[in-house]
Motif scaffolding. Structure first.
Motif, PDB file in Angstrom:
ATOM      1  N   PRO A 148       2.669  -5.564   5.535  1.00  0.00           N
ATOM      2  CA  PRO A 148       2.218  -4.402   4.750  1.00  0.00           C
ATOM      3  C   PRO A 148       0.710  -4.250   4.839  1.00  0.00           C
ATOM      4  O   PRO A 148      -0.031  -5.233   5.002  1.00  0.00           O
ATOM      5  CB  PRO A 148       2.669  -4.738   3.333  1.00  0.00           C
ATOM      6  CG  PRO A 148       2.775  -6.230   3.301  1.00  0.00           C
ATOM      7  CD  PRO A 148       3.154  -6.660   4.678  1.00  0.00           C
ATOM      8  N   GLY A 149       0.229  -3.014   4.735  1.00  0.00           N
ATOM      9  CA  GLY A 149      -1.207  -2.767   4.821  1.00  0.00           C
ATOM     10  C   GLY A 149      -1.655  -1.669   3.881  1.00  0.00           C
ATOM     11  O   GLY A 149      -0.867  -0.830   3.453  1.00  0.00           O
ATOM     12  N   VAL A 150      -2.938  -1.695   3.558  1.00  0.00           N
ATOM     13  CA  VAL A 150      -3.580  -0.668   2.733  1.00  0.00           C
ATOM     14  C   VAL A 150      -4.592   0.035   3.622  1.00  0.00           C
ATOM     15  O   VAL A 150      -5.532  -0.594   4.109  1.00  0.00           O
ATOM     16  CB  VAL A 150      -4.274  -1.277   1.504  1.00  0.00           C
ATOM     17  CG1 VAL A 150      -4.909  -0.191   0.660  1.00  0.00           C
ATOM     18  CG2 VAL A 150      -3.285  -2.091   0.674  1.00  0.00           C
ATOM     19  N   ALA A 151      -4.401   1.338   3.854  1.00  0.00           N
ATOM     20  CA  ALA A 151      -5.173   2.072   4.861  1.00  0.00           C
ATOM     21  C   ALA A 151      -6.174   3.016   4.226  1.00  0.00           C
ATOM     22  O   ALA A 151      -5.961   3.559   3.142  1.00  0.00           O
ATOM     23  CB  ALA A 151      -4.228   2.847   5.776  1.00  0.00           C
ATOM     24  N   SER A 152      -7.269   3.239   4.952  1.00  0.00           N
ATOM     25  CA  SER A 152      -8.264   4.223   4.556  1.00  0.00           C
ATOM     26  C   SER A 152      -7.708   5.629   4.763  1.00  0.00           C
ATOM     27  O   SER A 152      -7.009   5.902   5.746  1.00  0.00           O
ATOM     28  CB  SER A 152      -9.539   4.043   5.384  1.00  0.00           C
ATOM     29  OG  SER A 152     -10.389   5.157   5.256  1.00  0.00           O
ATOM     30  N   LEU A 153      -8.050   6.534   3.854  1.00  0.00           N
ATOM     31  CA  LEU A 153      -7.634   7.925   3.999  1.00  0.00           C
ATOM     32  C   LEU A 153      -8.266   8.590   5.218  1.00  0.00           C
ATOM     33  O   LEU A 153      -7.802   9.644   5.654  1.00  0.00           O
ATOM     34  CB  LEU A 153      -7.984   8.715   2.737  1.00  0.00           C
ATOM     35  CG  LEU A 153      -7.066   8.492   1.532  1.00  0.00           C
ATOM     36  CD1 LEU A 153      -7.625   9.214   0.307  1.00  0.00           C
ATOM     37  CD2 LEU A 153      -5.649   8.977   1.832  1.00  0.00           C
ATOM     38  N   ALA A 154      -9.305   7.994   5.780  1.00  0.00           N
ATOM     39  CA  ALA A 154      -9.879   8.520   7.011  1.00  0.00           C
ATOM     40  C   ALA A 154      -8.888   8.454   8.162  1.00  0.00           C
ATOM     41  O   ALA A 154      -9.028   9.175   9.156  1.00  0.00           O
ATOM     42  CB  ALA A 154     -11.150   7.747   7.366  1.00  0.00           C
ATOM     43  N   LEU A 155      -7.876   7.601   8.040  1.00  0.00           N
ATOM     44  CA  LEU A 155      -6.863   7.424   9.080  1.00  0.00           C
ATOM     45  C   LEU A 155      -5.569   8.160   8.766  1.00  0.00           C
ATOM     46  O   LEU A 155      -4.595   8.026   9.509  1.00  0.00           O
ATOM     47  CB  LEU A 155      -6.553   5.927   9.258  1.00  0.00           C
ATOM     48  CG  LEU A 155      -7.732   5.010   9.568  1.00  0.00           C
ATOM     49  CD1 LEU A 155      -7.282   3.550   9.548  1.00  0.00           C
ATOM     50  CD2 LEU A 155      -8.342   5.364  10.915  1.00  0.00           C
ATOM     51  N   ILE A 157      -9.126   2.053  15.015  1.00  0.00           N
ATOM     52  CA  ILE A 157      -8.553   1.478  13.808  1.00  0.00           C
ATOM     53  C   ILE A 157      -8.908  -0.003  13.764  1.00  0.00           C
ATOM     54  O   ILE A 157      -8.777  -0.704  14.765  1.00  0.00           O
ATOM     55  CB  ILE A 157      -7.023   1.652  13.773  1.00  0.00           C
ATOM     56  CG1 ILE A 157      -6.651   3.126  13.625  1.00  0.00           C
ATOM     57  CG2 ILE A 157      -6.408   0.851  12.634  1.00  0.00           C
ATOM     58  CD1 ILE A 157      -5.159   3.384  13.621  1.00  0.00           C
ATOM     59  N   ALA A 158      -9.357  -0.470  12.612  1.00  0.00           N
ATOM     60  CA  ALA A 158      -9.650  -1.890  12.411  1.00  0.00           C
ATOM     61  C   ALA A 158      -8.569  -2.489  11.521  1.00  0.00           C
ATOM     62  O   ALA A 158      -8.424  -2.089  10.366  1.00  0.00           O
ATOM     63  CB  ALA A 158     -11.027  -2.067  11.767  1.00  0.00           C
ATOM     64  N   LEU A 159      -7.799  -3.418  12.065  1.00  0.00           N
ATOM     65  CA  LEU A 159      -6.823  -4.170  11.270  1.00  0.00           C
ATOM     66  C   LEU A 159      -7.538  -5.413  10.766  1.00  0.00           C
ATOM     67  O   LEU A 159      -7.902  -6.288  11.550  1.00  0.00           O
ATOM     68  CB  LEU A 159      -5.613  -4.552  12.125  1.00  0.00           C
ATOM     69  CG  LEU A 159      -4.829  -3.407  12.772  1.00  0.00           C
ATOM     70  CD1 LEU A 159      -3.672  -3.962  13.609  1.00  0.00           C
ATOM     71  CD2 LEU A 159      -4.321  -2.431  11.723  1.00  0.00           C
ATOM     72  N   THR A 160      -7.770  -5.508   9.465  1.00  0.00           N
ATOM     73  CA  THR A 160      -8.609  -6.560   8.922  1.00  0.00           C
ATOM     74  C   THR A 160      -7.853  -7.462   7.972  1.00  0.00           C
ATOM     75  O   THR A 160      -6.961  -7.016   7.235  1.00  0.00           O
ATOM     76  CB  THR A 160      -9.822  -5.967   8.182  1.00  0.00           C
ATOM     77  OG1 THR A 160      -9.353  -5.169   7.088  1.00  0.00           O
ATOM     78  CG2 THR A 160     -10.643  -5.092   9.111  1.00  0.00           C
ATOM     79  N   ALA A 161      -8.217  -8.724   7.986  1.00  0.00           N
ATOM     80  CA  ALA A 161      -7.680  -9.695   7.035  1.00  0.00           C
ATOM     81  C   ALA A 161      -8.479  -9.625   5.747  1.00  0.00           C
ATOM     82  O   ALA A 161      -9.603  -9.100   5.722  1.00  0.00           O
ATOM     83  CB  ALA A 161      -7.752 -11.098   7.637  1.00  0.00           C
ATOM     84  N   THR A 198      -6.352  -2.809   5.712  1.00  0.00           N
ATOM     85  CA  THR A 198      -6.399  -4.191   5.249  1.00  0.00           C
ATOM     86  C   THR A 198      -4.979  -4.748   5.193  1.00  0.00           C
ATOM     87  O   THR A 198      -4.100  -4.165   4.559  1.00  0.00           O
ATOM     88  CB  THR A 198      -7.049  -4.293   3.866  1.00  0.00           C
ATOM     89  OG1 THR A 198      -8.378  -3.739   3.936  1.00  0.00           O
ATOM     90  CG2 THR A 198      -7.147  -5.740   3.409  1.00  0.00           C
ATOM     91  N   LEU A 199      -4.768  -5.856   5.860  1.00  0.00           N
ATOM     92  CA  LEU A 199      -3.442  -6.452   5.947  1.00  0.00           C
ATOM     93  C   LEU A 199      -3.184  -7.357   4.742  1.00  0.00           C
ATOM     94  O   LEU A 199      -4.065  -8.107   4.318  1.00  0.00           O
ATOM     95  CB  LEU A 199      -3.311  -7.264   7.241  1.00  0.00           C
ATOM     96  CG  LEU A 199      -3.649  -6.520   8.537  1.00  0.00           C
ATOM     97  CD1 LEU A 199      -3.457  -7.437   9.735  1.00  0.00           C
ATOM     98  CD2 LEU A 199      -2.802  -5.266   8.687  1.00  0.00           C
TER      99      LEU A 199
END
Length: 400
Positions: free
Chosen positions: A76-83, A118-122, A133-134
Motif C-alpha cells: 500500500p502507498g500514500v501518493a502526492s496529488l501531483a501524481l 515518480i519517487a517510491l520512498t520508504a 510513500t510506501l
C-alpha cells in the motif's frame, strides 16, 4: 529517525514479450562549466540519465503479464496529488532510473509529454512532491545488490525491431562506415527486460505492486502572513540552517548569492539569466542548483503570496518558474526537471510544507526546519537555502 528500506528493490518486474514501450536511455547533459556527475557526499544522490519528453505512445489496456518467478508483492502507498492524473489513467509503461535502499525513481516522461518522475520512498526519507510513500511491514529486508543503481529500461520493441533485420541485412557493402551507429543501437535495446508501469491506481516496479490507498496534498495553504511573523520565521530558519551538518552542494559558489541579490532587487532579467545558468548545475539525479531554485520559487510564490503587498514576489516566481522549466528536461535530469515543474506550481515536499506552515504559526519553526535538514540531508540544505533567499526577497519586494 529510522530510515526504511524498500523490499524487493533488487527484483524488477519483467513484462511479457510484445508489450509496447518507447523508452530509450539517454545520458544526462549539463551546461558548460557544470560540476561533473557523481556520488554526493551525503550519500543521497546517484548519477543518472534523463529522458526527453515526447508524445505518449499509448496506454496499456491491461496490466503486463508477470512471470511466475517474479510475482509482485502488494504494497500500500500514500501518493502526492501531483501524481493523481498519471496514477488514475490507464496503465502505461516507463523505465527505472535508479534503485536505492530507501527510494526508487521511475520515469514516465516519454509518455506524458513532460518531465514526470515518480519517487517510491520508504518511511523516514524526504517526501518529495512527486512521491508515493510506501507502507512497509518491516525493515528486516536485504538491501539491493551492488550495481542496482544502474538505470534499467523496459522491454517491448521486439515486435517492432524484428522486422528491421531483413532491411538491415545485405547493406554491409553500403554501410561499412556505419558500424558505430549500429552498435550504439544495441545499447538502447539491450537490458529492456525490466521496466515499470503506472495506472489504474497502482504502480508496478521492482517486484512490487504499489496500490495507492490514500493521497496527500503537496500544495500547502499558508494563509495571511504578517510581515513580523515572516521576519521571525526566516530568522529562526536561518539559525537552524547555519548550525546544520549538511551544506548545499554549491556552497561557496557565486551564482546562488547573485541570484538571491537579483531577486531581492526585483531585477527579473538578471535573475532569469542566473537561474538558467544554475539549472542542472551540480552532481546527481537532483543537482544542487535545481534544489536551490525550487526552494526559492516556493518561498516567493507561497510566502510572498500570503504577505500583504507580495504580488511582486508572486510575479517574480511566475517568470522565474517559466524560465527554468522551459526545456528543463533537456538541461537537467528527469527527476530535477520534474521537481522544478512542481515548485513552479507551488507543490512542495512535505517537510518543506511543514516549514511554511510553521511560518504561519501552525507549529514552531525550528523543529520543522531541523526535520527538513535531517531527512533531506544535502537536498534539505539546498531547499532551506532557497526558502531563506526567497523569504528575504519577498520581504524586500513587499515594501518596494
Amino acid at each position: 529517525m529510522t530510515r526504511g528500506k524498500i523490499p524487493g528493490a533488487a527484483a524488477p518486474i519483467s513484462p511479457s514479450a510484445g508489450q509496447p514501450s518507447n523508452s530509450r536511455h539517454r545520458n544526462s547533459k549539463h551546461s558548460p562549466g557544470q560540476y561533473s556527475s557523481g556520488q554526493h557526499s551525503s550519500g543521497q544522490r546517484t548519477a543518472g540519465g534523463r529522458a526527453t519528453g515526447r508524445a505518449r505512445a499509448g496506454a496499456l489496456a491491461t496490466p503486463p503479464a508477470l512471470p511466475s518467478r517474479a510475482a509482485p508483492r502488494a504494497v500500500p502507498g500514500v501518493a502526492s496529488l501531483a501524481l493523481h492524473r498519471l496514477v488514475r489513467e490507464p496503465l502505461q509503461a516507463g523505465r527505472v532510473i535508479a534503485v536505492l535502499p530507501d527510494v526508487i525513481y521511475l520515469d514516465f516522461g516519454e509518455y506524458t509529454g513532460e518531465p514526470q518522475v515518480i519517487a517510491l520512498t520508504a518511511p523516514g526519507v524526504i517526501c518529495l512532491p512527486n512521491a508515493i510513500t510506501l507502507k512497509l511491514p518491516g525493515q528486516d529486508v536485504p538491501a539491493p545488490p551492488a550495481g542496482a543503481q544502474e538505470p534499467a529500461r523496459p522491454a517491448g520493441r521486439e515486435d517492432r525491431t524484428a522486422g528491421r533485420e531483413d532491411r538491415t541485412a545485405g547493406r554491409e557493402d553500403r554501410t561499412a562506415g556505419r558500424e558505430d551507429r549500429t552498435a550504439g543501437r544495441e545499447d538502447r535495446t539491450a537490458g529492456r527486460e525490466d521496466g515499470a508501469w503506472v495506472g489504474n491506481g497502482r504502480v508496478l516496479a521492482c517486484g512490487m505492486d504499489v496500490q495507492v490507498r490514500r493521497w496527500w496534498d503537496p500544495s500547502p495553504v499558508v494563509g495571511p502572513l504578517s510581515r513580523g511573523r515572516l521576519e521571525h520565521g526566516v530568522a529562526s530558519l536561518a539559525r537552524v540552517y547555519s548550525a546544520a551538518e549538511y551544506r548545499p552542494g554549491l556552497d561557496g559558489h557565486d551564482a546562488p548569492a547573485a541570484l538571491a541579490a537579483r531577486c531581492a532587487a526585483g531585477d527579473l532579467a538578471s535573475a532569469v539569466e542566473i537561474a538558467e545558468m544554475l539549472v542542472g548545475l551540480g552532481p546527481g539525479l537532483t543537482p544542487s542548483g535545481d534544489s536551490m531554485i525550487s526552494g526559492l520559487l516556493l518561498a516567493l510564490r507561497l510566502l510572498g503570496g500570503a504577505t500583504a503587498g507580495g504580488t511582486k514576489a508572486v510575479w517574480l516566481a511566475d517568470w522565474l518558474g517559466a524560465a527554468v522549466t522551459c526545456y528543463a528536461e533537456q538541461r537537467t535530469t528527469a527527476l530535477a526537471a520534474t521537481l522544478l515543474h512542481c515548485a513552479a506550481r507551488g507543490q512542495a515536499a512535505e517537510e518543506v510544507s511543514a516549514v511554511l506552515r510553521a511560518f504561519a504559526g501552525h507549529e514552531p519553526v525550528e523543529p520543522a526546519a531541523r526535520r527538513l535538514l535531517t531527512v533531506g540531508r544535502a537536498t534539505g540544505a539546498e531547499l532551506t537555502w532557497g526558502l531563506i533567499a526567497g523569504c528575504g526577497a519577498a520581504l524586500v519586494l513587499s515594501v518596494s
